[in-house]
Design a protein around this motif. Sequence first.
Motif, PDB file in Angstrom:
ATOM      1  N   GLY A   1       6.548  -7.438   2.321  1.00 58.47           N
ATOM      2  CA  GLY A   1       7.408  -6.274   2.400  1.00 58.47           C
ATOM      3  C   GLY A   1       8.151  -5.975   1.121  1.00 58.47           C
ATOM      4  O   GLY A   1       9.241  -5.380   1.157  1.00 58.47           O
TER       5      GLY A   1
ATOM      6  N   CYS B   1      -2.259  -4.816  -2.346  1.00 59.24           N
ATOM      7  CA  CYS B   1      -1.332  -4.631  -1.235  1.00 59.24           C
ATOM      8  C   CYS B   1      -2.092  -4.780   0.077  1.00 59.24           C
ATOM      9  O   CYS B   1      -3.087  -4.081   0.313  1.00 59.24           O
TER      10      CYS B   1
ATOM     11  N   ASP C   1       9.566  -4.270  -2.132  1.00 63.79           N
ATOM     12  CA  ASP C   1       9.735  -2.902  -2.618  1.00 63.79           C
ATOM     13  C   ASP C   1       9.639  -2.923  -4.145  1.00 63.79           C
ATOM     14  O   ASP C   1       9.568  -3.996  -4.758  1.00 63.79           O
TER      15      ASP C   1
ATOM     16  N   ALA D   1       2.563  -5.185   3.139  1.00 62.48           N
ATOM     17  CA  ALA D   1       3.445  -4.062   3.441  1.00 62.48           C
ATOM     18  C   ALA D   1       3.132  -3.586   4.848  1.00 62.48           C
ATOM     19  O   ALA D   1       2.040  -3.820   5.375  1.00 62.48           O
TER      20      ALA D   1
END
Length: 295
Positions: free
Chosen positions: A193, A268, A195, A225
Amino acid sequence: MPLLRLGVSLQPRWPLDDGGSVLRAARRAEDLGFDHVAVGNRLLDSGFGLDTDPLVLLSAVAGATTRLRLLTSVLVAPYYPALVLANQAATLDVVSGGRLILGVGTGWNPDEFNAVGVPARERGARTDDHLAAAKALWTRRPADFDGPFTTLRAAHLGAPPVTPGGPPVWVGGHSDAALRRALRFGDGWYGTGADPAEVTDVRRRLHELATDAGEADRLILASAAFLTPPGVPAAVPPPGRPLGGVTPTAASVTDDLGQLAEAGLTACTLWLPVAAEHVGDAMEWIAAEVAPQLT
């Protein structure tokens, strides 16, 4: 936009009376052009999906696909004796033709540590020991190794890996100890997760902890993510901020992924908190609406 490779997690609650559904999903992911599929490592029911053994399930996926990379996301290294971990990972590396990415972490679940008889307080030291021993077994025949939990004398691993040096290792975790572990043993860092600000911060901290700049620059930065595509019902709440916000669109998801790529993320894994019957629709939306905008 820098290249960002997308994968999907095979974590939904697949029906127990149709074990082949997860393999069909993996084949569909390959057909749609995804880079990798990922499987986590929980021994007890997490409530978030089918908690399979990652190496066993990914071995089945390897036989059902030809190109897709196979990521453990993440394998809890202290659960496995070093020799077992090294041989199982090398076996999957062999049968998949070098497609395994060994994502590893120290774990956290006290119930699982108690069940396997491993003191949770030793999880960091055991992870370091097991990775060092595995690296020795993958690169030397015979291998000698002396660690706090593993001793090897003139050991020849049963299944030498086909990937030179062994399968690539992505080390999970956000602490300084985890980042030092990535620098010492890893080919990449793997977050959860993350950012853009966190990816930027991890890059900075890796350079501060490294003995030279090249040591940090060689590492791949990757992260899981969370994404529930529009029109696809969520089965469970995402355990972190969802890509694109609470009402995602193709534009908002692409913008979030683009910011991650600009921060330095190169891979990702999309964790889809949806029911098994909706995984295909979710993957098709991503492949049609998001992936073309990332190239």
